[in-house]
Design a protein around this motif. Structure first.
Motif, PDB file in Angstrom:
ATOM      1  N   GLN A  74      25.991  10.321  38.574  1.00 24.77           N
ATOM      2  CA  GLN A  74      24.656  10.469  39.186  1.00 24.77           C
ATOM      3  C   GLN A  74      24.266  11.943  39.303  1.00 24.77           C
ATOM      4  O   GLN A  74      23.100  12.303  39.208  1.00 24.77           O
ATOM      5  N   ALA A  75      25.286  12.803  39.501  1.00 28.37           N
ATOM      6  CA  ALA A  75      25.018  14.237  39.659  1.00 28.37           C
ATOM      7  C   ALA A  75      24.905  14.957  38.313  1.00 28.37           C
ATOM      8  O   ALA A  75      24.692  16.175  38.285  1.00 28.37           O
ATOM      9  N   LYS A 124      24.262  15.673  47.958  1.00 32.14           N
ATOM     10  CA  LYS A 124      23.856  16.283  46.682  1.00 32.14           C
ATOM     11  C   LYS A 124      24.138  17.779  46.659  1.00 32.14           C
ATOM     12  O   LYS A 124      24.148  18.393  45.597  1.00 32.14           O
ATOM     13  N   LEU A 137      29.511   8.454  41.237  1.00 28.83           N
ATOM     14  CA  LEU A 137      28.874   9.570  41.970  1.00 28.83           C
ATOM     15  C   LEU A 137      28.747  10.799  41.068  1.00 28.83           C
ATOM     16  O   LEU A 137      27.706  11.469  41.052  1.00 28.83           O
ATOM     17  N   TYR A 171      21.733  12.282  49.268  1.00 20.32           N
ATOM     18  CA  TYR A 171      23.140  12.034  48.918  1.00 20.32           C
ATOM     19  C   TYR A 171      23.220  11.045  47.762  1.00 20.32           C
ATOM     20  O   TYR A 171      22.273  10.303  47.470  1.00 20.32           O
ATOM     21  N   TYR A 172      24.378  11.076  47.079  1.00 22.74           N
ATOM     22  CA  TYR A 172      24.682  10.057  46.076  1.00 22.74           C
ATOM     23  C   TYR A 172      25.471   8.953  46.775  1.00 22.74           C
ATOM     24  O   TYR A 172      26.253   9.211  47.690  1.00 22.74           O
TER      25      TYR A 172
END
Ligand code: 5GP
Length: 189
Positions: free
Chosen positions: A142-143, A111, A139, A91-92
């Motif tokens: 980050q993705a 994620k 978030l 996960y973020y």
């Protein structure tokens, strides 16, 4: 949005000099006819870009995001505030300072539900000092997905959130913008 401003004047309550309580139509009981108009307005304001997904934060953003998503015909993802087992291990994670509770908390998104290259629209109930939205942007970054904008039902412009989001180069749209709240009186821009 005149309909929303009128409703805030009629049913909103000012707590202290910087919290607006809208529990009777947004944050506890939800007026779905009003949410439909809110959804249509967000669709109009963000119709110039492709939206793949709407991202919000639990809990109050979820209802608004779901109704809005019907106009975009896209899924909604909400960031969780508690790391439950069913989110898995991938996960973020980002930190957010809570405006209403004055505490630091974490938000999480699996994620599986934010992917590289997706165009993400952030939707939330309030924009105050911008910390919740900055956490969501973190978030999305980050993705390696793209933030195409952020839409808020109510913005309190005297708390500076918009400036922080604009610094990150993000389009910001709010449906009711409050420039001051004094003696239980709400003044719109
Ligand atoms: P920010 O992170 O922009 O400072 O605050 C946004 C979050 O705090 C929103 O998701 C909302 O839940 C909450 N919030 C901020 N100001 C208010 C307010 O005046 N009234 C209510 N009901 N919630 C607020």
């Amino acid at each position: 949005m005149k309909l929303l401003e009128d409703r805030i004047l009629k049913d909103g309550r000012v707590i202290g000099n910087n919290i607006l309580k809208v529990d009777s139509f947004i944050n506890h009981q939800m007026d779905i006819a009003l949410f439909n108009e809110i959804g249509k307005e967000f669709k109009r304001l963000f119709s110039d870009v492709r939206v793949d997904k709407i991202l919000t934060i639990e809990a109050s953003g979820i209802g608004i995001a779901c109704i809005t998503a019907q106009y975009f015909n896209v899924p909604v993802v909400f960031s969780k505030k508690i790391l439950s087992n069913n989110i898995g291990t991938d996960y973020y994670k980002a930190d957010v300072i809570s405006f209403t509770k004055n505490t630091l908390y974490k938000i999480f998104v699996s994620k599986d539900y934010l992917k590289t290259g997706e165009n993400i629209l952030i939707i939330d109930d309030f924009l105050a000092n911008g910390q919740a939205a900055l956490g969501l942007i973190n978030l999305i970054n980050q993705a390696n997905a793209n933030v195409i904008g952020a839409g808020f039902v109510i913005e309190k412009s005297f708390q500076g959130g918009r400036e922080k989001l604009l610094q990150s180069g993000i389009k910001v749209e709010s449906l009711a913008i409050i420039k001051s709240m004094n003696d239980n009186k709400v003044i719109f821009e």
